[in-house]
Every structure is written in structure tokens, then in C-alpha cells.
Design a protein around this motif. Structure first.
Motif, short mmCIF file in Angstrom:
data_model
loop_
_atom_site.label_atom_id
_atom_site.label_comp_id
_atom_site.label_asym_id
_atom_site.label_seq_id
_atom_site.Cartn_x
_atom_site.Cartn_y
_atom_site.Cartn_z
N ALA A 92 0.94 -1.14 0.10
CA ALA A 92 0.26 0.17 -0.59
C ALA A 92 0.68 1.15 0.14
CB ALA A 92 -0.57 -0.05 1.28
N PHE A 93 0.35 2.22 -0.49
CA PHE A 93 0.68 3.35 -0.98
C PHE A 93 0.05 4.51 -0.70
CE2 PHE A 93 3.56 0.65 -3.41
CZ PHE A 93 4.59 0.48 -2.96
N SER A 94 0.93 5.77 0.46
CA SER A 94 -0.09 6.79 0.28
C SER A 94 0.07 7.74 -1.02
CB SER A 94 -0.11 7.51 1.51
OG SER A 94 -0.29 7.06 2.72
N VAL A 95 -0.91 8.43 -1.26
CA VAL A 95 0.01 8.81 -2.73
C VAL A 95 -0.76 11.00 -2.72
CG1 VAL A 95 0.41 7.39 -4.30
CG2 VAL A 95 -2.39 8.36 -4.16
N ASP A 96 -0.52 11.67 -3.10
CA ASP A 96 -1.25 13.23 -2.69
C ASP A 96 -2.05 13.39 -3.84
OD1 ASP A 96 0.58 13.60 -5.17
OD2 ASP A 96 1.69 15.01 -3.54
N ASP A 97 -2.16 12.47 -5.16
CA ASP A 97 -2.98 12.62 -6.18
C ASP A 97 -3.45 11.04 -6.37
OD1 ASP A 97 -4.19 13.36 -9.13
OD2 ASP A 97 -3.51 15.23 -8.80
N ILE A 98 -4.58 10.69 -6.01
CA ILE A 98 -4.76 9.52 -7.04
C ILE A 98 -5.10 9.41 -8.43
CG2 ILE A 98 -6.51 9.25 -6.37
CD1 ILE A 98 -6.99 6.86 -5.40
N ASP A 99 -5.54 10.11 -8.58
CA ASP A 99 -5.64 10.70 -10.56
C ASP A 99 -4.29 10.47 -11.01
OD1 ASP A 99 -8.56 10.62 -9.61
OD2 ASP A 99 -8.69 12.13 -9.82
N ALA A 100 -2.97 11.25 -10.67
CA ALA A 100 -2.40 11.40 -11.74
C ALA A 100 -1.57 10.25 -10.76
CB ALA A 100 -1.06 12.26 -10.36
N TYR A 123 -9.81 9.12 2.72
CA TYR A 123 -9.23 7.91 2.04
C TYR A 123 -9.95 8.36 0.84
CZ TYR A 123 -5.67 6.97 5.41
OH TYR A 123 -5.03 7.72 6.11
N LYS A 124 -9.57 8.33 -0.26
CA LYS A 124 -9.80 7.72 -2.29
C LYS A 124 -9.03 6.69 -2.16
CE LYS A 124 -10.42 10.46 -5.19
NZ LYS A 124 -10.11 11.51 -6.57
N LEU A 125 -9.45 5.39 -2.03
CA LEU A 125 -8.73 4.74 -2.70
C LEU A 125 -8.84 3.41 -3.17
CD1 LEU A 125 -9.07 1.47 0.07
CD2 LEU A 125 -9.30 3.68 1.40
N THR A 126 -8.09 2.32 -4.27
CA THR A 126 -8.81 1.99 -5.02
C THR A 126 -7.04 0.66 -4.56
OG1 THR A 126 -8.76 0.95 -7.17
CG2 THR A 126 -7.39 2.38 -6.87
N TYR A 127 -7.50 -0.35 -5.51
CA TYR A 127 -6.75 -1.10 -5.39
C TYR A 127 -6.19 -1.78 -7.00
CZ TYR A 127 -6.71 -4.00 -0.95
OH TYR A 127 -6.48 -4.36 0.69
N LEU A 128 -5.41 -2.04 -7.47
CA LEU A 128 -5.08 -2.41 -8.51
C LEU A 128 -3.93 -3.34 -9.00
CD1 LEU A 128 -1.58 -0.69 -9.44
CD2 LEU A 128 -3.30 0.68 -9.49
N ARG A 129 -3.94 -4.12 -9.92
CA ARG A 129 -3.04 -4.86 -10.64
C ARG A 129 -2.23 -5.20 -11.12
NH1 ARG A 129 -4.08 -10.00 -7.84
NH2 ARG A 129 -5.90 -10.25 -7.80
N GLY A 130 -0.76 -4.63 -10.30
CA GLY A 130 0.97 -4.26 -11.32
C GLY A 130 1.29 -5.53 -11.86
N PRO A 131 2.51 -5.38 -11.69
CA PRO A 131 3.04 -6.10 -12.79
C PRO A 131 3.25 -6.85 -12.05
CG PRO A 131 4.61 -3.74 -12.85
CD PRO A 131 2.70 -3.66 -11.69
N SER A 132 3.51 -8.32 -12.44
CA SER A 132 4.00 -10.22 -11.90
C SER A 132 2.89 -10.12 -10.95
CB SER A 132 4.63 -9.89 -11.32
OG SER A 132 5.84 -9.87 -12.14
N GLY A 133 1.19 -9.74 -11.38
CA GLY A 133 -0.09 -9.67 -10.46
C GLY A 133 -0.06 -9.10 -9.24
N ILE A 134 1.50 -8.52 -8.62
CA ILE A 134 1.81 -7.91 -7.23
C ILE A 134 -0.20 -7.04 -7.47
CG2 ILE A 134 2.30 -6.21 -5.96
CD1 ILE A 134 5.20 -6.94 -7.97
N LEU A 135 -0.95 -7.02 -6.05
CA LEU A 135 -1.78 -6.11 -6.00
C LEU A 135 -1.51 -4.94 -5.27
CD1 LEU A 135 -4.64 -8.73 -4.15
CD2 LEU A 135 -4.40 -6.97 -5.65
N VAL A 136 -1.68 -3.65 -5.79
CA VAL A 136 -1.38 -2.53 -5.26
C VAL A 136 -2.15 -1.57 -4.75
CG1 VAL A 136 0.37 -0.60 -5.56
CG2 VAL A 136 1.00 -1.98 -6.56
N MET A 137 -2.07 -1.28 -3.24
CA MET A 137 -2.84 -0.28 -3.20
C MET A 137 -2.60 1.69 -3.19
SD MET A 137 -5.06 0.05 1.01
CE MET A 137 -4.36 1.42 1.47
N LEU A 138 -3.52 2.34 -3.72
CA LEU A 138 -2.98 3.58 -3.45
C LEU A 138 -4.22 4.05 -2.32
CD1 LEU A 138 -2.19 3.98 -7.37
CD2 LEU A 138 -0.76 3.82 -5.32
#
Length: 145
Positions: A92-100, A123-138
Motif C-alpha cells: 500500500a502507498f499513500s499518494v497526494d494525487d490518486i488520479d495522477a 480517503y480515496k482508495l483503490t486496489y490495482l493489479r501491478g506487474p507480476s500480478g502484485i496487488l497495489v493499494m493507492l
């Protein structure tokens, strides 16, 4: 006893693709190497262990991930982890601009599993599937007026 979290390790199919994804999101490469030998066999518990590794660091240095691309033994493909499976779950990562951040992820072919949620206007948040299927939360913290 003192304890400090050093990093989270992730085995990947393509280390260059994965480095590109995470560095585009803002992490930096803290180090790279190729490891093998008796010490690596002993530490990891695999005979003939030989892998490319890279350590990526968040801005400010408060977090690190270590990526491994196995050269030997062959990497074992598994089904991507689902959000409700037992075991390693997500990074999981905190970001200052989830759209960017999502625009950057999309350039790597990575999109939200379902969409972007609003958690109690905190929070605005989402899960996405990154490279090699890694689940990434932003997650982006929302400012209260």
C-alpha cells in the motif's frame, strides 16, 4: 529486543518492468545486484539460488521493497492473489494525487480492480493489479474543510 522492518520482498517475472512501474510512481532504486552462492542458498533455502535483485525506496526513505527475479531455480507461476486470500496480501502507498497515480499505472497496463472508493470522506482508495500480478493499494487522504 529491538526490531525494525527493513523491506518487503516480492518475486517478479520481469524485474525491469516492475522497476519501471514503481519508479514511475515515485520510488527510487536504492541498489541492484545479482546474488548467488552458498550464502544465498542458505539464507533463502533454495539450492542453486541465483536471482537479480533491486531495492526500491519511497521518497524520504521510510519504506523499501526488494524485488527478486529468479534465474535459478525457475520461478513458479501461481494464480494472482485475491484480496481475500490468506498470505501475502498487498503493498500500500499513500499518494497526494490518486488520479495522477492511476494515469501512471495505466501507462503500464495496470487499472483498478473495480474503481476508486471514498472511505468516509477520509480517503480515496483503490486496489490495482501491478506487474507480476502484485496487488497495489493507492490511497489519497482527503482534506477536511
Amino acid at each position: 529486543m529491538a526490531i525494525t522492518l527493513e523491506n518487503v520482498g516480492i518475486a517478479v517475472r520481469d524485474i525491469e518492468e516492475t522497476i519501471a512501474f514503481f519508479t514511475d510512481l515515485g520510488l527510487t532504486v536504492a541498489g541492484r545486484d545479482t546474488v548467488s552462492g552458498e550464502w544465498a542458498d542458505t539464507a533463502v533455502g533454495l539450492d542453486g539460488n541465483h536471482a537479480k535483485i533491486a531495492v526500491l525506496q519511497t521518497p524520504g526513505g521510510q519504506g523499501q521493497i526488494e524485488l527478486f527475479e529468479y534465474l535459478h531455480p525457475d520461478a513458479i507461476e501461481t494464480e494472482p492473489t485475491l484480496p481475500n486470500e490468506i498470505g501475502m496480501h498487498r503493498i500500500a502507498f499513500s499518494v497526494d494525487d490518486i488520479d495522477a497515480a492511476l494515469e501512471i499505472a495505466a501507462r503500464h497496463g495496470c487499472h483498478p480492480l473495480r474503481g476508486v472508493a471514498n472511505y468516509q470522506d477520509v480517503y480515496k482508495l483503490t486496489y490495482l493489479r501491478g506487474p507480476s500480478g502484485i496487488l497495489v493499494m493507492l490511497a489519497q487522504a482527503l482534506k477536511k474543510e
